[in-house]
Scaffold this motif. Structure first.
Motif, PDB file in Angstrom:
ATOM      1  N   LEU A  87       0.838  -1.207   0.000  1.00 41.51           N
ATOM      2  CA  LEU A  87       0.000   0.000   0.000  1.00 41.51           C
ATOM      3  C   LEU A  87       0.873   1.258   0.000  1.00 41.51           C
ATOM      4  O   LEU A  87       0.612   2.222  -0.728  1.00 41.51           O
ATOM      5  CB  LEU A  87      -0.909  -0.024   1.241  1.00 41.51           C
ATOM      6  N   GLN A  88       1.923   1.243   0.817  1.00 38.49           N
ATOM      7  CA  GLN A  88       2.817   2.413   0.882  1.00 38.49           C
ATOM      8  C   GLN A  88       3.534   2.622  -0.455  1.00 38.49           C
ATOM      9  O   GLN A  88       3.742   3.747  -0.892  1.00 38.49           O
ATOM     10  CB  GLN A  88       3.836   2.250   2.022  1.00 38.49           C
ATOM     11  N   ASP A  89       3.860   1.522  -1.111  1.00 38.73           N
ATOM     12  CA  ASP A  89       4.503   1.600  -2.421  1.00 38.73           C
ATOM     13  C   ASP A  89       3.532   2.212  -3.443  1.00 38.73           C
ATOM     14  O   ASP A  89       3.898   3.042  -4.276  1.00 38.73           O
ATOM     15  CB  ASP A  89       4.888   0.172  -2.847  1.00 38.73           C
ATOM     16  N   TRP A  90       2.263   1.795  -3.340  1.00 39.95           N
ATOM     17  CA  TRP A  90       1.201   2.277  -4.247  1.00 39.95           C
ATOM     18  C   TRP A  90       1.054   3.804  -4.150  1.00 39.95           C
ATOM     19  O   TRP A  90       1.108   4.500  -5.155  1.00 39.95           O
ATOM     20  CB  TRP A  90      -0.108   1.572  -3.856  1.00 39.95           C
ATOM     21  N   ILE A  91       0.913   4.309  -2.933  1.00 43.82           N
ATOM     22  CA  ILE A  91       0.671   5.752  -2.799  1.00 43.82           C
ATOM     23  C   ILE A  91       1.938   6.542  -3.164  1.00 43.82           C
ATOM     24  O   ILE A  91       1.867   7.637  -3.723  1.00 43.82           O
ATOM     25  CB  ILE A  91       0.119   6.122  -1.388  1.00 43.82           C
ATOM     26  N   ARG A  92       3.109   5.924  -2.902  1.00 46.28           N
ATOM     27  CA  ARG A  92       4.357   6.608  -3.274  1.00 46.28           C
ATOM     28  C   ARG A  92       4.455   6.725  -4.809  1.00 46.28           C
ATOM     29  O   ARG A  92       4.859   7.750  -5.335  1.00 46.28           O
ATOM     30  CB  ARG A  92       5.555   5.826  -2.716  1.00 46.28           C
ATOM     31  N   GLU A  93       4.054   5.695  -5.510  1.00 47.24           N
ATOM     32  CA  GLU A  93       4.091   5.762  -6.984  1.00 47.24           C
ATOM     33  C   GLU A  93       3.108   6.813  -7.507  1.00 47.24           C
ATOM     34  O   GLU A  93       3.408   7.561  -8.441  1.00 47.24           O
ATOM     35  CB  GLU A  93       3.782   4.380  -7.597  1.00 47.24           C
ATOM     36  N   ILE A  94       1.931   6.883  -6.916  1.00 47.14           N
ATOM     37  CA  ILE A  94       0.947   7.888  -7.341  1.00 47.14           C
ATOM     38  C   ILE A  94       1.512   9.293  -7.129  1.00 47.14           C
ATOM     39  O   ILE A  94       1.425  10.166  -7.996  1.00 47.14           O
ATOM     40  CB  ILE A  94      -0.388   7.697  -6.568  1.00 47.14           C
ATOM     41  N   PHE A  95       2.115   9.496  -5.958  1.00 48.16           N
ATOM     42  CA  PHE A  95       2.676  10.807  -5.635  1.00 48.16           C
ATOM     43  C   PHE A  95       3.838  11.144  -6.581  1.00 48.16           C
ATOM     44  O   PHE A  95       3.968  12.266  -7.063  1.00 48.16           O
ATOM     45  CB  PHE A  95       3.150  10.804  -4.170  1.00 48.16           C
ATOM     46  N   THR A  96       4.654  10.156  -6.876  1.00 50.00           N
ATOM     47  CA  THR A  96       5.842  10.396  -7.705  1.00 50.00           C
ATOM     48  C   THR A  96       5.477  10.597  -9.174  1.00 50.00           C
ATOM     49  O   THR A  96       5.924  11.545  -9.817  1.00 50.00           O
ATOM     50  CB  THR A  96       6.813   9.191  -7.597  1.00 50.00           C
ATOM     51  N   TYR A  97       4.657   9.687  -9.716  1.00 47.38           N
ATOM     52  CA  TYR A  97       4.394   9.715 -11.162  1.00 47.38           C
ATOM     53  C   TYR A  97       3.148  10.526 -11.534  1.00 47.38           C
ATOM     54  O   TYR A  97       3.026  10.981 -12.662  1.00 47.38           O
ATOM     55  CB  TYR A  97       4.271   8.282 -11.696  1.00 47.38           C
TER      56      TYR A  97
END
Ligand code: FE2
Length: 669
Positions: free
Chosen positions: A501-511
């Motif tokens: 889940l943390q990876d998911w939101i980090r990708e959304i924020f980054t990309y």
């Protein structure tokens, strides 16, 4: 000897069946079955049918972990894909376990299905499942890759055409075929009448009415009858195709020097601008974001895009009336403030320019970027970061169905080198630049409807049906999401330690947000509440918000006098010089109008393959609690649908874009 009973269901769409050989291998904690072909008498895998098979093993396999599915050619016929919906296995101990598949399986390909209840990484209790989970994510991350849409813009998937899309997300082509047919039919009608590519100008308003011989809706005809009227003009900023732009005005901007004398005749008798501002009855649409946007080079000459200011008054009859328009940001003698009392065609032209800029912003930002492309960011992050057994994959994926395929197509049709936005006042480059500026300014609170409405001071403005329906839908979605999230995440600690889940939101924020901290978008989650809010926003955006800014395109844009994507002449710099002829010369020519019409007809079409909000025909959850939550969600949507229908029956112009039956579960057109 142990027996496993399998119910194998094939999708009910055309061509879902296969003649190929299908085999399964059951993998359990205590061993594997042999590879067993699923073969009954007659044809096995026909669309919409469930076949029952038996897999025999020498003893129980223990806890059933995976079902491996393989498909080999029957004969050397051409590719014969199979759409497998679900495999339900009843173990020798009598336990039924659902293994959702819901995907096409190609020849020679094998798929390993996870079954049973949704699992987070730290819930896994078997090393084989942990290894499977890891392998799945590694594969998905190599398959779904990010690619920037343009410099300074959010990322999309890296596929460039629909044939590149993996089988897993290649949904039925029925809708795309239907859309192509819709485009072809209207295009052919225009072509037959010699209108496609015509550089002729519309002669007059009656000439434009020729369009209704080819296509129409009741609303598009209403628009053609009422486009000149100020109260209808104002109402469109609340309940039209772009309800996102106006704000309550607490102070006039210094670059918009409207005087008491100018607007006094349009206010209630004895009132003043200052007192109406004090009472909260004055609203503003400031288009400053479009200041200096590069424009389209039309036959070697740059077109003019305006970045105007429009002042509205909520009059005692509760109608929102435009009362002053300035078409450029810097006040000057050549930038007059137009008023309803001016020459009729001056005032109409001023309103037309405000609408042109509004349409550019609506299509590029509020429709394309904030729903289609942000929807794609959420989709790609979900495909990359969650294995299919993750509860949030199961919850979200139905809301992303068709998003990649429609966006891959849309990037070509709309903003590709020959995309339709080429024939806009700002061309493709201008549209991209508007998106770029808007992404820099986009905040998390602005995409959460309750905060958006409050920040714009629109909580109490009457007859604002987008807000009324939208807030109720937000609340219904929020209740459903809350129930599901709290079921799978009993504590904040569970949210914090879910690394996927943390990876998911980090990708959304980054990309998606390009790591812009000022956006207020989260880059990690620390609590259940944060997660519930974000998931609510995602589902709302790709369903409700998309419906609000998508479904009325034909209704409001077919009549090009109501809103034009392209205006040929610069706006008037003095008053009293215009005529209807000036307006007709300003509009897109016949060929441009029909090209835009074909597109908006395609984008607002009612298609047969719609899956409305809250419908989940593909069973993904094995837990009865989730079935109950979904039923409650559907019941609440249905009740709201009845309320909206009742309200609409009493309105002169109904607002049904947010009737739940007209909202799609995902961005699909
Ligand atoms: Fe759309």
């Amino acid at each position: 000897m142990a027996e496993y009973k399998l119910q194998v269901s094939t999708g009910d769409m055309p061509s879902a069946g296969t003649w190929d050989h299908v085999s399964v291998t059951l993998i359990g904690s205590d061993g594997e079955s042999g590879k067993t072909e699923l073969d009954n008498f007659g044809r096995d895998f026909t669309p919409g049918k469930t076949g029952i098979y038996t897999v025999k093993t020498s003893s129980s396999l223990g806890k059933l972990l995976l079902v491996k599915v393989e498909k080999d050619p029957f004969l050397y016929f051409q590719e014969d894909e199979w759409y497998c919906s679900t495999i339900e296995v009843t173990t020798p101990e009598g336990d039924p376990i659902l293994f959702p598949c819901h995907r096409w399986i190609s020849r020679g390909e094998y798929v390993e299905l996870r079954g049973g209840r949704a699992m987070k990484y730290f819930d896994e209790d078997h090393h084989l499942l942990l290894a499977h989970r890891k392998k799945e994510l590694t594969f998905k991350k190599s398959l779904y890759q990010w690619k920037p849409l343009a410099e300074g813009l959010l990322h999309t998937c890296s596929f460039e055409n629909e044939s590149e899309l993996p089988a897993e997300i290649r949904f039925s082509k029925a809708k795309l075929d239907e859309m192509h047919d819709t485009t072809k039919q209207l295009g052919l009608k225009f072509k037959f009448k010699g209108m496609v590519g015509s550089t002729e100008k519309w002669e007059n308003v009656d000439d434009l009415k020729r369009l209704f011989k080819f296509e129409k809706t009741a609303m598009s005809e209403y628009v053609a009858e009422h486009w000149k009227e100020d109260d209808f003009y104002g109402s469109q900023f609340l309940n039209g195709i772009n309800p996102t732009s106006i704000k309550r005005c607490s102070e006039l901007p210094p670059n918009f020097p409207v005087t008491e004398e100018m607007v006094k005749p349009f206010l209630a008798k004895g009132s003043s601008l200052m007192s109406e501002i004090g009472k909260g009855n004055i609203f503003l649409y400031d288009q400053k974001k479009l200041y200096g946007i590069p424009t389209y080079l039309y036959n070697g000459e740059s077109l003019t895009v305006t970045s105007g200011l429009c002042l509205f008054y909520l009059n005692p009859e509760k109608k929102l009336m435009p009362i002053a328009i300035q078409l450029h940001q810097q006040p000057s003698e050549k930038n007059p403030i137009f008023l309803p009392s001016d020459l009729e065609t001056d005032w109409l032209l001023a309103k037309i320019y405000i609408k042109n800029t509004d349409m550019l912003d609506h299509e590029s930002v509020h429709h394309l970027m904030k729903t289609h492309f942000m929807g794609e960011v959420y989709t790609v992050a979900t495909l990359r970061c969650f294995p299919v057994i993750h509860p949030l994959y199961k919850l979200l994926f139905p809301h992303f169905k068709s998003t990649l395929i429609i966006n891959v197509q849309g990037r070509v049709d709309l903003i590709g080198p020959d995309g339709i936005f080429k024939i806009s006042t700002v061309g493709i480059e201008g549209m991209i630049e508007i998106m770029r500026r808007s992404l820099r300014e986009m905040t998390y609170s602005s995409v959460c409807l309750p905060e958006n409405i409050a920040a714009r001071g629109l909580e109490s403005i009457p007859n604002f049906y987008y807000r009324d329906d939208g807030l109720k839908l937000w609340s219904i979605i929020n209740s459903f999401v809350r129930a599901a999230v709290e079921y799978y995440y009993p504590s904040d600690a569970d949210v914090c330690k879910d690394t996927e889940l943390q990876d998911w939101i980090r990708e959304i924020f980054t990309y998606g947000l390009l790591s812009n901290k000022d956006s207020g978008f989260p880059s990690s989650f620390h609590s259940i509440e944060e997660l519930i809010r974000f998931i609510t926003m995602v589902i709302f955006t790709v369903s409700v918000q998309h419906a609000a800014v998508n479904n009325g395109q034909f209704d409001f844009y077919y009549w090009t006098l109501n809103a034009a994507l392209l205006l040929h002449k610069p706006p008037p710099t003095t008053k009293g010089q215009s005529s209807m002829e000036t307006i007709m010369e300003t509009l897109p020519n016949v060929g441009e109008t029909v090209a835009i019409s074909v597109l908006i007809n395609q984008l607002s079409g009612d298609y047969s393959s719609v899956i409305p909000l809250g419908q989940y025909p593909e069973k993904r959850f094995d837990e009865p609690e989730l079935t109950q939550m979904i039923q409650k969600f559907q019941a609440e949507l249905s009740k709201l649908g009845e309320e909206i229908a009742k309200r609409n029956s009493q309105l002169e112009v109904s607002y049904d874009y947010l009737h739940p039956s007209r909202i799609e579960n995902s961005v699909s057109i």
